[in-house]
Design an enzyme around this catalytic site. Structure first.
Site, mmCIF file in Angstrom:
data_model
loop_
_atom_site.group_PDB
_atom_site.id
_atom_site.type_symbol
_atom_site.label_atom_id
_atom_site.label_comp_id
_atom_site.label_asym_id
_atom_site.label_seq_id
_atom_site.Cartn_x
_atom_site.Cartn_y
_atom_site.Cartn_z
ATOM 1 N N SER A 57 -54.806 -60.610 7.026
ATOM 2 C CA SER A 57 -54.258 -61.319 8.168
ATOM 3 C C SER A 57 -54.544 -60.594 9.487
ATOM 4 C CB SER A 57 -52.769 -61.564 7.946
ATOM 5 O OG SER A 57 -52.438 -62.874 8.284
ATOM 6 N N LYS A 64 -57.562 -63.030 4.182
ATOM 7 C CA LYS A 64 -56.467 -63.954 4.525
ATOM 8 C C LYS A 64 -56.540 -64.226 6.015
ATOM 9 C CE LYS A 64 -52.549 -66.222 4.194
ATOM 10 N NZ LYS A 64 -52.696 -67.185 5.264
#
Length: 166
Positions: free
Chosen positions: A17, A47
């Site tokens: 992320s 991600k």
């Protein structure tokens, strides 16, 4: 103030992320020569998506991917099914053996998690002293961290004295 200072970024499959967005941008600008940085470790998780959840009824919801994070060159970070590339690849790939990784994680936990009693007071037991985080380097538990430190030390030593940050 730190312009030209060497930078090493550690990444692995647990990097996801926001950390992938930052490390991906650092890798991009390092590859272009705009900054001096090296990514060390293992490919990141992949991600890089934004998902929204919408209620469909009182007991059902739908999660839908609405956007993907992209690197400055337009490459998507997110790991899509069947895609040959995803996440961020390090400049220097260094794997950690599972046993060593387990020992390093245990040491980090012992160092980072302070024992407290039911009243929230720190528990100090002289019979079991706290672990020393330097063992990560001294005992060779984190070869990625050791490599990063060696690269930074070499780069700092190679800089002219006037370019060093005081």
């Amino acid at each position: 103030m730190l312009k030209g200072a060497p930078l090493v970024v550690l990444i692995n499959e647990g990097s996801a992320s926001a950390s992938e967005i930052v490390s991906g941008a650092i890798r991009h600008y390092s590859d272009k020569g705009d900054i001096k940085a090296v990514l060390i470790g293992e490919r990141s998780y992949g991600k890089g998506s934004v998902q929204n959840v919408w209620p469909l009824s009182t007991n059902a919801k739908m999660k839908l991917t609405t956007q993907y994070y992209k690197l400055p060159d337009g490459r998507i970070i997110h790991r899509k099914p069947g895609a040959p590339t995803w996440g961020i690849d390090p400049h220097l790939a260094i794997d950690i053996l599972p046993e060593t990784e387990s020992d390093a994680l245990k040491l980090r936990q012992d160092v980072d998690v302070l024992p407290i009693d039911e009243k929230g007071n720190l528990v100090v037991n002289p019979k079991t002293p706290r672990q020393d985080p330097n063992k990560l380097l001294d005992d060779g538990l984190d070869v990625q961290l050791q490599t990063a430190l060696a690269i930074l030390q070499a780069q700092a030593a190679a800089q002219p004295a006037q370019a060093r940050v005081p």
